[in-house]
Design an enzyme around this catalytic site. Sequence first.
Site, PDB file in Angstrom:
ATOM      1  N   SER A   2       0.876  -1.189   0.000  1.00 29.40           N
ATOM      2  CA  SER A   2       0.000   0.000   0.000  1.00 29.40           C
ATOM      3  C   SER A   2       0.902   1.225   0.000  1.00 29.40           C
ATOM      4  CB  SER A   2      -0.866  -0.003   1.264  1.00 29.40           C
ATOM      5  OG  SER A   2      -1.413   1.277   1.502  1.00 29.40           O
TER       6      SER A   2
ATOM      7  N   TYR B 245      -1.839  -1.160  10.272  1.00 27.60           N
ATOM      8  CA  TYR B 245      -1.934  -1.307   8.814  1.00 27.60           C
ATOM      9  C   TYR B 245      -0.649  -0.871   8.108  1.00 27.60           C
ATOM     10  CZ  TYR B 245      -3.822  -1.265   4.104  1.00 27.60           C
ATOM     11  OH  TYR B 245      -4.012  -1.503   2.758  1.00 27.60           O
TER      12      TYR B 245
HETATM   13  N1  NAD Z   1      -8.828  -0.594  -1.173  1.00 27.49           N
HETATM   14  C1  NAD Z   1      -7.744   0.167  -0.957  1.00 27.49           C
HETATM   15  O1  NAD Z   1      -7.818   1.403  -0.887  1.00 27.49           O
HETATM   16  C2  NAD Z   1      -6.402  -0.487  -0.814  1.00 27.49           C
HETATM   17  C3  NAD Z   1      -5.265   0.331  -0.901  1.00 27.49           C
HETATM   18  C4  NAD Z   1      -4.004  -0.246  -0.759  1.00 27.49           C
HETATM   19  C5  NAD Z   1      -3.889  -1.593  -0.535  1.00 27.49           C
HETATM   20  N2  NAD Z   1      -5.010  -2.355  -0.432  1.00 27.49           N
HETATM   21  C6  NAD Z   1      -4.823  -3.775  -0.161  1.00 27.49           C
HETATM   22  O2  NAD Z   1      -5.372  -4.527  -1.225  1.00 27.49           O
HETATM   23  C7  NAD Z   1      -5.798  -5.788  -0.732  1.00 27.49           C
HETATM   24  C8  NAD Z   1      -7.232  -6.022  -1.168  1.00 27.49           C
HETATM   25  O3  NAD Z   1      -8.015  -4.972  -0.644  1.00 27.49           O
HETATM   26  P1  NAD Z   1      -9.484  -4.675  -1.178  1.00 27.49           P
HETATM   27  O4  NAD Z   1      -9.603  -3.210  -1.265  1.00 27.49           O
HETATM   28  O5  NAD Z   1      -9.783  -5.523  -2.333  1.00 27.49           O
HETATM   29  O6  NAD Z   1     -10.306  -5.161   0.110  1.00 27.49           O
HETATM   30  P2  NAD Z   1     -11.717  -5.881   0.264  1.00 27.49           P
HETATM   31  O7  NAD Z   1     -12.115  -5.661   1.665  1.00 27.49           O
HETATM   32  O8  NAD Z   1     -12.633  -5.442  -0.827  1.00 27.49           O
HETATM   33  O9  NAD Z   1     -11.357  -7.421   0.035  1.00 27.49           O
HETATM   34  C9  NAD Z   1     -10.547  -8.116   0.932  1.00 27.49           C
HETATM   35  C10 NAD Z   1     -10.942  -9.593   0.900  1.00 27.49           C
HETATM   36  O10 NAD Z   1     -10.048 -10.285   1.798  1.00 27.49           O
HETATM   37  C11 NAD Z   1     -10.821 -11.252   2.497  1.00 27.49           C
HETATM   38  N3  NAD Z   1     -10.155 -11.620   3.747  1.00 27.49           N
HETATM   39  C12 NAD Z   1     -10.078 -10.890   4.896  1.00 27.49           C
HETATM   40  N4  NAD Z   1      -9.438 -11.588   5.840  1.00 27.49           N
HETATM   41  C13 NAD Z   1      -9.078 -12.770   5.284  1.00 27.49           C
HETATM   42  C14 NAD Z   1      -8.397 -13.912   5.760  1.00 27.49           C
HETATM   43  N5  NAD Z   1      -7.966 -13.992   7.029  1.00 27.49           N
HETATM   44  N6  NAD Z   1      -8.205 -14.940   4.921  1.00 27.49           N
HETATM   45  C15 NAD Z   1      -8.666 -14.897   3.636  1.00 27.49           C
HETATM   46  N7  NAD Z   1      -9.346 -13.860   3.132  1.00 27.49           N
HETATM   47  C16 NAD Z   1      -9.534 -12.798   3.947  1.00 27.49           C
HETATM   48  C17 NAD Z   1     -12.156 -10.586   2.730  1.00 27.49           C
HETATM   49  O11 NAD Z   1     -13.180 -11.532   3.028  1.00 27.49           O
HETATM   50  C18 NAD Z   1     -12.368  -9.848   1.415  1.00 27.49           C
HETATM   51  O12 NAD Z   1     -13.066 -10.661   0.486  1.00 27.49           O
HETATM   52  C19 NAD Z   1      -5.619  -5.748   0.780  1.00 27.49           C
HETATM   53  O13 NAD Z   1      -4.402  -6.377   1.111  1.00 27.49           O
HETATM   54  C20 NAD Z   1      -5.527  -4.267   1.077  1.00 27.49           C
HETATM   55  O14 NAD Z   1      -4.769  -4.000   2.232  1.00 27.49           O
HETATM   56  C21 NAD Z   1      -6.263  -1.848  -0.583  1.00 27.49           C
END
Ligand code: NAD
Length: 263
Positions: free
Chosen positions: A148, A168
Amino acid sequence: MTQRFENSVALVTGAGSGIGQTCVRQFLNDGAIVVAADIDATASAPDDEVFKAARDNKRLHFIKCDVSNRLDCENCVNETVKLFGRLDILINSAGISQRNVRPEADFEETWDQVMAVNLKGSMLMSHAAVEKMKLNSPSSGAIVNISSIMGCVVYNESDKLSDGFNPYPHSKGAILQLTRDLAVHLAPDGIRVNSVCPGFVETQFTKGLQDNPELHRKLAARHPLGRFGTPDEIANVILFLASAQASFVTGANWSVDGGYLAQ
Ligand SMILES: NC(=O)c1ccc[n+]([C@@H]2O[C@H](COP(=O)([O-])OP(=O)(O)OC[C@H]3O[C@@H](n4cnc5c(N)ncnc54)[C@H](O)[C@@H]3O)[C@@H](O)[C@H]2O)c1
């Protein structure tokens, strides 16, 4: 015409939502066989044409998996290989923030839980996957971790999103070092390991922030492109890094952030 991922088997964690689910869709459109892993079994089967056709053609399989649990990770990888004979690509997209931890949790429990999913989960899945990638003939594979912008810089003080103990950014910073360490040590085995640093992205993950119009506007404006990214814009880069087109890219971290980190 040959598709980019024809005959490749890709395992995507966090596949039930957001960036992970979008990776699954893009992999399927590009010819891969996909194992979609998520802790939430109900979220992982969108009823759209791409997913439905892939399920019918047995090119998509869902596995319930908690990435913070070693046995779950090992079972998930073993089942993938049992079903499809090999594993070529791992996308570690499962992730949570402190917003996903029960509100009564104190700072230590919150820290442990976020680290367990974001950092340890990426490590456990990679550990299990590497063992199988080494069995490919010749040994080969590609892993993409999701860090991130908050793995590279800290939250702006005025956004009040951290008091310095928010796990985070700690977890996402550590993913960068996990990526480099794995990349260097697995290069002789033909396994490439890279990461991406997304800016703020329009997913369920940021829904709470998007629902606050003032904060949403402020956070969007911190990206020189003036907006949040879409899951497709992040998945485009993830799939490139996982593809043969990135054959000389390993140990790298690519920003996909609308210019956030360039300032
Ligand atoms: N959305 C953002 O702004 C953003 C920015 C930077 C990084 N990220 C990173 O991108 C990745 C995906 O984020 P997103 O925005 O798609 O989030 P999201 O919440 O839409 O999806 C995350 C998914 O991970 C699953 N999950 C959570 N805990 C879990 C576990 N213990 N085992 C297996 N699955 C699990 C959830 O059920 C969900 O389906 C994450 O690592 C997040 O930190 C997101």
